[in-house]
Structures are given as structure tokens and as C-alpha cells.
Motif scaffolding. Structure first.
Motif, PDB file in Angstrom:
ATOM      1  N   TYR A   9       0.861  -1.181   0.000  1.00 18.73           N
ATOM      2  CA  TYR A   9       0.000   0.000   0.000  1.00 18.73           C
ATOM      3  C   TYR A   9       0.899   1.233   0.000  1.00 18.73           C
ATOM      4  CZ  TYR A   9      -3.579  -3.311   1.555  1.00 18.73           C
ATOM      5  OH  TYR A   9      -4.434  -4.365   1.656  1.00 18.73           O
ATOM      6  N   ASN A  10       0.768   2.015  -1.023  1.00 18.20           N
ATOM      7  CA  ASN A  10       1.650   3.194  -1.074  1.00 18.20           C
ATOM      8  C   ASN A  10       0.843   4.463  -1.302  1.00 18.20           C
ATOM      9  OD1 ASN A  10       0.910   2.694  -3.618  1.00 18.20           O
ATOM     10  ND2 ASN A  10       2.935   2.646  -4.529  1.00 18.20           N
ATOM     11  N   GLY A  11      -0.141   4.660  -0.426  1.00 22.80           N
ATOM     12  CA  GLY A  11      -0.962   5.865  -0.507  1.00 22.80           C
ATOM     13  C   GLY A  11      -0.193   7.076  -0.007  1.00 22.80           C
ATOM     14  N   GLU A  12      -0.910   8.189  -0.027  1.00 25.03           N
ATOM     15  CA  GLU A  12      -0.263   9.466   0.332  1.00 25.03           C
ATOM     16  C   GLU A  12       0.080   9.551   1.810  1.00 25.03           C
ATOM     17  OE1 GLU A  12      -2.737  12.790  -0.711  1.00 25.03           O
ATOM     18  OE2 GLU A  12      -2.969  12.000  -2.751  1.00 25.03           O
ATOM     19  N   GLY A  13      -0.586   8.757   2.622  1.00 23.64           N
ATOM     20  CA  GLY A  13      -0.349   8.851   4.060  1.00 23.64           C
ATOM     21  C   GLY A  13      -1.052  10.059   4.654  1.00 23.64           C
ATOM     22  N   ILE A  14      -0.808  10.257   5.939  1.00 24.04           N
ATOM     23  CA  ILE A  14      -1.466  11.372   6.643  1.00 24.04           C
ATOM     24  C   ILE A  14      -0.406  12.190   7.366  1.00 24.04           C
ATOM     25  CG2 ILE A  14      -3.134  12.018   8.424  1.00 24.04           C
ATOM     26  CD1 ILE A  14      -4.488   9.316   8.046  1.00 24.04           C
ATOM     27  N   ASP A  15      -0.452  13.474   7.157  1.00 22.90           N
ATOM     28  CA  ASP A  15       0.439  14.388   7.860  1.00 22.90           C
ATOM     29  C   ASP A  15      -0.404  15.114   8.906  1.00 22.90           C
ATOM     30  OD1 ASP A  15       1.970  16.467   8.729  1.00 22.90           O
ATOM     31  OD2 ASP A  15       2.123  17.466   6.777  1.00 22.90           O
ATOM     32  N   GLU A  16      -0.190  14.788  10.181  1.00 16.67           N
ATOM     33  CA  GLU A  16      -1.103  15.372  11.186  1.00 16.67           C
ATOM     34  C   GLU A  16      -1.007  16.894  11.273  1.00 16.67           C
ATOM     35  OE1 GLU A  16       1.297  12.792  12.049  1.00 16.67           O
ATOM     36  OE2 GLU A  16       0.675  12.452  14.123  1.00 16.67           O
ATOM     37  N   GLN A  17       0.163  17.434  10.893  1.00 21.64           N
ATOM     38  CA  GLN A  17       0.288  18.910  10.924  1.00 21.64           C
ATOM     39  C   GLN A  17      -0.719  19.536   9.951  1.00 21.64           C
ATOM     40  OE1 GLN A  17       2.103  19.821  13.317  1.00 21.64           O
ATOM     41  NE2 GLN A  17       2.913  17.754  13.532  1.00 21.64           N
ATOM     42  N   ALA A  18      -1.002  18.791   8.875  1.00 23.07           N
ATOM     43  CA  ALA A  18      -1.892  19.339   7.837  1.00 23.07           C
ATOM     44  C   ALA A  18      -3.343  18.938   8.067  1.00 23.07           C
ATOM     45  CB  ALA A  18      -1.425  18.844   6.471  1.00 23.07           C
ATOM     46  N   MET A  19      -3.609  18.166   9.108  1.00 19.65           N
ATOM     47  CA  MET A  19      -4.978  17.686   9.323  1.00 19.65           C
ATOM     48  C   MET A  19      -5.833  18.766   9.978  1.00 19.65           C
ATOM     49  SD  MET A  19      -5.372  14.865   8.038  1.00 19.65           S
ATOM     50  CE  MET A  19      -6.734  13.916   8.649  1.00 19.65           C
ATOM     51  N   PRO A  20      -7.099  18.893   9.542  1.00 16.32           N
ATOM     52  CA  PRO A  20      -7.987  19.845  10.202  1.00 16.32           C
ATOM     53  C   PRO A  20      -8.183  19.466  11.672  1.00 16.32           C
ATOM     54  CG  PRO A  20      -9.035  18.860   8.243  1.00 16.32           C
ATOM     55  CD  PRO A  20      -7.760  18.122   8.475  1.00 16.32           C
ATOM     56  N   ALA A  21      -8.495  20.460  12.499  1.00 24.75           N
ATOM     57  CA  ALA A  21      -8.633  20.190  13.939  1.00 24.75           C
ATOM     58  C   ALA A  21      -9.921  19.450  14.266  1.00 24.75           C
ATOM     59  CB  ALA A  21      -8.581  21.516  14.696  1.00 24.75           C
ATOM     60  N   ALA A  22     -10.899  19.508  13.376  1.00 25.44           N
ATOM     61  CA  ALA A  22     -12.174  18.813  13.612  1.00 25.44           C
ATOM     62  C   ALA A  22     -12.366  17.755  12.529  1.00 25.44           C
ATOM     63  CB  ALA A  22     -13.318  19.808  13.592  1.00 25.44           C
TER      64      ALA A  22
END
Ligand SMILES: Cc1cc2nc3c(=O)[nH]c(=O)nc-3n(C[C@H](O)[C@H](O)[C@H](O)COP(=O)(O)O)c2cc1C
Length: 226
Positions: A9-22
Motif C-alpha cells: 500500500y503506497n498511498g499518500e499517508g497522513i500528515d497530522e500537521q496538515a490535518m484539520p482540527a475537527a
């Protein structure tokens, strides 16, 4: 040993800094992306198909696929026969879990919460927007009950078709009392992103207050191990 086909699986992943707060913005962003990705491609599963798990009156888990036809900051939701097994389960125990899975995007969303019946007004609005044939089938099917054969179901459909012919009007078939919908009021919303060598990203919004999915002050974000 039988050869196993393995996909990395080579998806984009998640960058928590860029994640919305809600969770609302995070979920709708992913849902929109999945709908766009699926457009015009009949081979992709319906992006709104959601697995809904309940607990039956004996305490046994049950799961089935439905369509997420409701999504507001209150939560995701679906429409169904309230007298079905899932309806019976939710009346007995409103705790519910659900997952949206988009394998070709290496993404999934998991909701954990409690089910609440949607208002009769919301249900009527949705029911009247359905094609006539689906509205007739809703009357003909005693969902989850045994039936002697398909012929019995088709006879029931024919009887309702004679009773409420297709006039093209949204209210030519009345809304059955036993038909309705559920909203999932979430306590947790997880975003899962598949990454290389199974070292996936999992970000979970955990409820800390009483607000809805768009109230940033009522959620904290936790990263969980894959
Ligand atoms: C892709 C897909 C979408 C479905 N959508 C719905 C739906 O929106 N509502 C519904 O009641 N059943 C839907 N079903 C049927 C359910 O999976 C299930 O068979 C039915 O609701 C009875 O479940 P129960 O006996 O656990 O109540 C769908 C099935 C599939 C595979």
C-alpha cells in the motif's frame, strides 16, 4: 504453499500537521476525493458503501453493507427498514460502528458511536427523492424476514404497483412508517491510510465535548499504531 498475491500500500499517508482540527473537514475531504475517484468507473465499488456493525439482542456482532446517504456535521447516516434485523439491534442497543473503505485510494474511515433515528421529515425528503421502483420495493420487502421464494416478493411488488401507480409525482407512494434512517453520533472517527510495508498511518479524532463533527474544541487527535 499456495502463492499469495500481495499488494504493497503506497498511498499518500497522513500528515497530522496538515490535518484539520475537527473531523468534519477531514472526512468530507476524503469522501469527496473518493467520489471523484470513482466517477465513471463501473469497476470501482460505490464510494458511499459503508459497513455498519451492530450488536444483536443475544450480544452477537452483526455487520452489513448499506449506503451512506446522509452526511452532515451531526454525523454519517443511512436509510433502511426500521423493522429489519439492524433496526431491531439498534432499538435494543444503539451502539454502532461503521467503516467506509476505498481500497484503490489506500484509505478507510472508521466511525464509532451511537445510532439515532433521523427525523420523519428528513426520511420523507429522502424517500420521495428515490426512484418509484425503489419506493415500491420498500413496501414489498419485509426486510430480514424469511420468504418462501422470489415469486412471493414479486407478487407483493405487483400488488403495490397497482395500488400506487407511477404518476411521476414524488408522493405517489407514501412513506412507510416502518422505513427510516439512522444518524451515527460519533465518539471516535478514525482516518486510516495504507503505507509501504504495512506501516500505515492511523489518526483518530476522539470526542472530548458535546459538539458536532465540525466543532474543533470538542475533539482531540491521537495517532495510533498500525
Ligand atoms: C452495496 C450495498 C448497498 C446496500 N444499501 C443498503 C441500504 O442503503 N439500506 C439497506 O437497508 N440495505 C442496504 N443493502 C442491503 C444490506 O446489506 C442488508 O442486506 C439489509 O439491509 C438487511 O440487513 P439486516 O438483516 O442486517 O437488517 C445494501 C447492500 C449492498 C451490498
Amino acid at each position: 504453499m499456495q502463492e499469495i498475491k500481495r499488494w504493497d500500500y503506497n498511498g499518500e499517508g497522513i500528515d497530522e500537521q496538515a490535518m484539520p482540527a475537527a473531523p468534519w473537514d477531514a472526512v468530507t475531504h476524503w469522501v469527496d476525493a473518493a467520489r471523484t475517484h470513482a466517477q465513471g468507473d463501473a469497476d470501482r465499488p460505490d464510494p458511499d458503501a459503508i459497513e455498519v456493525a451492530t450488536v444483536d439482542p443475544t450480544g452477537h456482532p452483526q455487520v452489513r453493507t448499506v449506503l451512506m446517504r446522509y452526511l452532515t456535521p451531526e454525523g454519517p447516516g443511512f436509510y433502511t427498514n426500521l423493522s429489519s434485523h439492524k433496526g431491531r439491534d439498534l432499538r435494543h442497543d444503539p451502539r454502532v460502528a461503521a467503516t467506509l473503505t476505498w481500497p484503490t485510494l489506500f484509505r478507510a474511515v472508521r466511525f464509532v458511536g451511537t445510532a439515532h433515528e433521523l427525523s420523519r421529515e428528513t426520511v420523507a425528503d429522502y424517500f420521495q427523492a428515490r426512484p418509484w421502483g425503489s419506493r415500491i420495493s420498500a413496501w414489498a420487502s419485509h426486510q430480514s424476514q424469511p420468504v418462501a421464494g422470489r415469486a412471493q416478493l414479486e407478487a407483493a411488488v405487483a400488488a403495490y404497483e397497482r395500488r400506487w401507480p407511477d404518476t411521476g409525482a414524488p408522493d405517489d407512494v407514501p412513506v412507510p412508517d416502518f422505513w427510516g434512517g439512522y444518524l451515527i453520533r460519533c465518539d471516535e472517527v478514525e482516518l486510516w491510510a495504507g503505507r509501504r510495508s504495512r506501516l500505515h498511518d492511523r489518526l483518530v479524532y476522539v470526542r472530548t465535548g458535546n459538539g458536532d463533527l465540525s466543532d474543533a474544541a470538542d475533539w482531540r487527535i491521537e495517532r495510533r499504531q498500525p
